[in-house]
Design a protein around this motif. Structure first.
Motif, PDB file in Angstrom:
ATOM      1  N   LYS A 155       0.845  -1.189   0.000  1.00 34.73           N
ATOM      2  CA  LYS A 155       0.000   0.000   0.000  1.00 34.73           C
ATOM      3  C   LYS A 155       0.881   1.238   0.000  1.00 34.73           C
ATOM      4  N   ILE A 156       0.570   2.182  -0.872  1.00 35.39           N
ATOM      5  CA  ILE A 156       1.302   3.448  -0.931  1.00 35.39           C
ATOM      6  C   ILE A 156       0.459   4.522  -0.260  1.00 35.39           C
ATOM      7  N   THR A 157       0.998   5.116   0.791  1.00 31.74           N
ATOM      8  CA  THR A 157       0.272   6.124   1.571  1.00 31.74           C
ATOM      9  C   THR A 157       0.843   7.506   1.279  1.00 31.74           C
ATOM     10  N   ARG A 158       0.007   8.387   0.761  1.00 29.88           N
ATOM     11  CA  ARG A 158       0.455   9.737   0.400  1.00 29.88           C
ATOM     12  C   ARG A 158       0.537  10.625   1.630  1.00 29.88           C
ATOM     13  N   CYS A 159       1.661  11.322   1.755  1.00 31.62           N
ATOM     14  CA  CYS A 159       1.870  12.236   2.879  1.00 31.62           C
ATOM     15  C   CYS A 159       1.890  13.663   2.363  1.00 31.62           C
ATOM     16  N   THR A 160       1.009  14.506   2.893  1.00 27.05           N
ATOM     17  CA  THR A 160       0.955  15.908   2.470  1.00 27.05           C
ATOM     18  C   THR A 160       1.380  16.869   3.570  1.00 27.05           C
ATOM     19  N   SER A 161       1.446  16.392   4.800  1.00 26.59           N
ATOM     20  CA  SER A 161       1.873  17.250   5.910  1.00 26.59           C
ATOM     21  C   SER A 161       2.402  16.370   7.040  1.00 26.59           C
ATOM     22  N   VAL A 162       3.276  16.934   7.844  1.00 28.02           N
ATOM     23  CA  VAL A 162       3.830  16.185   8.970  1.00 28.02           C
ATOM     24  C   VAL A 162       2.884  16.310  10.171  1.00 28.02           C
ATOM     25  N   PRO A 163       2.826  15.293  11.030  1.00 29.88           N
ATOM     26  CA  PRO A 163       3.571  14.036  10.914  1.00 29.88           C
ATOM     27  C   PRO A 163       2.942  13.082   9.897  1.00 29.88           C
ATOM     28  N   CYS A 164       3.791  12.304   9.222  1.00 30.18           N
ATOM     29  CA  CYS A 164       3.322  11.291   8.283  1.00 30.18           C
ATOM     30  C   CYS A 164       3.235   9.962   9.022  1.00 30.18           C
ATOM     31  N   VAL A 165       2.116   9.279   8.865  1.00 25.56           N
ATOM     32  CA  VAL A 165       1.890   8.060   9.643  1.00 25.56           C
ATOM     33  C   VAL A 165       1.515   6.915   8.718  1.00 25.56           C
ATOM     34  N   ILE A 166       2.087   5.742   8.954  1.00 26.78           N
ATOM     35  CA  ILE A 166       1.664   4.529   8.267  1.00 26.78           C
ATOM     36  C   ILE A 166       1.092   3.582   9.318  1.00 26.78           C
ATOM     37  N   SER A 167       0.190   2.738   8.887  1.00 22.89           N
ATOM     38  CA  SER A 167      -0.503   1.869   9.845  1.00 22.89           C
ATOM     39  C   SER A 167       0.110   0.480   9.959  1.00 22.89           C
ATOM     40  N   GLY A 168       1.076   0.154   9.092  1.00 23.82           N
ATOM     41  CA  GLY A 168       1.660  -1.180   9.156  1.00 23.82           C
ATOM     42  C   GLY A 168       2.888  -1.294   8.279  1.00 23.82           C
ATOM     43  N   PRO A 169       3.612  -2.405   8.379  1.00 24.49           N
ATOM     44  CA  PRO A 169       4.857  -2.596   7.622  1.00 24.49           C
ATOM     45  C   PRO A 169       4.658  -2.820   6.129  1.00 24.49           C
ATOM     46  N   SER A 170       3.415  -3.051   5.693  1.00 25.45           N
ATOM     47  CA  SER A 170       3.167  -3.298   4.270  1.00 25.45           C
ATOM     48  C   SER A 170       2.892  -2.006   3.509  1.00 25.45           C
ATOM     49  N   GLU A 171       3.221  -0.854   4.098  1.00 17.61           N
ATOM     50  CA  GLU A 171       2.984   0.442   3.467  1.00 17.61           C
ATOM     51  C   GLU A 171       4.295   1.138   3.138  1.00 17.61           C
ATOM     52  N   CYS A 172       4.267   1.914   2.058  1.00 17.62           N
ATOM     53  CA  CYS A 172       5.369   2.802   1.687  1.00 17.62           C
ATOM     54  C   CYS A 172       4.855   4.237   1.758  1.00 17.62           C
ATOM     55  N   LEU A 173       5.623   5.116   2.343  1.00 14.03           N
ATOM     56  CA  LEU A 173       5.215   6.505   2.514  1.00 14.03           C
ATOM     57  C   LEU A 173       5.614   7.316   1.282  1.00 14.03           C
ATOM     58  N   TRP A 174       4.629   7.891   0.618  1.00 15.54           N
ATOM     59  CA  TRP A 174       4.862   8.685  -0.593  1.00 15.54           C
ATOM     60  C   TRP A 174       4.933  10.161  -0.200  1.00 15.54           C
ATOM     61  N   THR A 175       6.120  10.747  -0.285  1.00 18.44           N
ATOM     62  CA  THR A 175       6.364  12.093   0.237  1.00 18.44           C
ATOM     63  C   THR A 175       6.670  13.134  -0.842  1.00 18.44           C
ATOM     64  N   ASP A 176       6.408  12.847  -2.093  1.00 23.90           N
ATOM     65  CA  ASP A 176       6.735  13.798  -3.165  1.00 23.90           C
ATOM     66  C   ASP A 176       6.106  15.167  -2.932  1.00 23.90           C
ATOM     67  N   TRP A 177       4.820  15.180  -2.556  1.00 26.35           N
ATOM     68  CA  TRP A 177       4.141  16.469  -2.375  1.00 26.35           C
ATOM     69  C   TRP A 177       4.719  17.217  -1.183  1.00 26.35           C
ATOM     70  N   LEU A 178       5.031  16.507  -0.125  1.00 28.28           N
ATOM     71  CA  LEU A 178       5.567  17.140   1.081  1.00 28.28           C
ATOM     72  C   LEU A 178       6.946  17.743   0.822  1.00 28.28           C
ATOM     73  N   ILE A 179       7.804  17.018   0.128  1.00 21.72           N
ATOM     74  CA  ILE A 179       9.190  17.450  -0.057  1.00 21.72           C
ATOM     75  C   ILE A 179       9.371  18.346  -1.273  1.00 21.72           C
ATOM     76  N   GLU A 180       8.737  17.985  -2.395  1.00 23.06           N
ATOM     77  CA  GLU A 180       8.968  18.705  -3.644  1.00 23.06           C
ATOM     78  C   GLU A 180       7.790  19.562  -4.091  1.00 23.06           C
ATOM     79  N   LYS A 181       6.655  19.442  -3.387  1.00 21.33           N
ATOM     80  CA  LYS A 181       5.427  20.128  -3.802  1.00 21.33           C
ATOM     81  C   LYS A 181       5.007  19.705  -5.203  1.00 21.33           C
ATOM     82  N   LEU A 182       5.290  18.451  -5.539  1.00 25.21           N
ATOM     83  CA  LEU A 182       4.944  17.891  -6.832  1.00 25.21           C
ATOM     84  C   LEU A 182       4.293  16.534  -6.646  1.00 25.21           C
ATOM     85  N   VAL A 183       3.284  16.240  -7.440  1.00 24.50           N
ATOM     86  CA  VAL A 183       2.718  14.895  -7.430  1.00 24.50           C
ATOM     87  C   VAL A 183       3.645  13.944  -8.181  1.00 24.50           C
TER      88      VAL A 183
END
Length: 220
Positions: A155-183
């Motif tokens: 599961k890919i979880t999109r992060c738009t603001s901190v704190p970024c939270v995942i619910s389990g080890p089967s997730e990857c945190l997608w931080t493009d918008w948070l870091i680069e302001k780009l989708v």
């Protein structure tokens, strides 16, 4: 008489705003990582658009005639979908109705993701991942046949603001918008979320097959 006319105008205004809100709500969607788009779509193809026409698509619940744009396409390659070739895709008549506008000269190739209806037709909306083929990175193109499908269990979880939270080890945190302001940032362009040997998921970067165990970030 004036009061009656005003009441009718108010009623019409309410109905209009309700329909606009309904359309906007119908077209509301969150940006998706290309891997998410691949995994959630019924059909993923590379194609050229060679024709366009407006067609009737029945009536809505209010009895109004529904219009659709039919794009005639030339399928170049199918990455995911039915056994038969797709020769046309359907979309809404305007962006307000989630319609997609595509180049119809046949000179531009697209990666197109969409849904397959019961009648076998393919439908696309603004919420689907549709990208000019030339704008895609080498990693994205390679992942269509060798990566994205193997990562559909993650599961890919999109992060738009901190704190970024995942619910389990089967997730990857997608931080493009948070870091680069780009989708369409570095993770969307160059990374795939894959399972490791312990069933946890992590970002992988590279075109060569991943090692049995790999780091969260690995250069090609």
């Amino acid at each position: 008489m004036i009061w009656t006319m005003n009441r009718c105008l108010v009623t019409l205004a309410i109905l209009f705003l309700w329909r606009v809100e309904e359309m906007a709500e119908a077209c509301s969607c969150s940006p998706a990582h290309p891997q998410q788009a691949f995994c959630s779509s019924d059909v993923v193809i590379r194609a050229k658009v060679v024709g366009e026409q407006e067609v009737d698509a029945g009536n809505d619940v209010y009895g109004n005639l529904i219009k659709r744009i039919k794009y005639e396409i030339k399928q170049i390659k199918m990455f995911k979908g039915p056994t038969h070739d797709i020769d046309a895709i359907y979309t809404g008549p305007s962006s307000a109705m989630c319609g997609v506008t595509l180049d119809t000269t046949g000179k531009k190739e697209y990666l197109i993701t969409g849904k397959l209806e019961k009648d076998g037709t393919m439908h696309v909306t603004l919420c689907d991942f549709i990208e000019p083929w030339d704008a895609m990175t080498a990693m994205q193109k390679k992942s269509l046949t060798q990566r994205y499908e193997t990562g559909c269990g993650c599961k890919i979880t999109r992060c738009t603001s901190v704190p970024c939270v995942i619910s389990g080890p089967s997730e990857c945190l997608w931080t493009d918008w948070l870091i680069e302001k780009l989708v369409n940032g570095k993770q969307a362009k160059h990374y795939t979320c894959l399972k490791r040997s312990d069933d946890s998921c992590a970002w992988y970067r590279g075109i060569a097959p991943p090692k049995k165990d790999f780091l969260d970030i690995e250069d090609p």
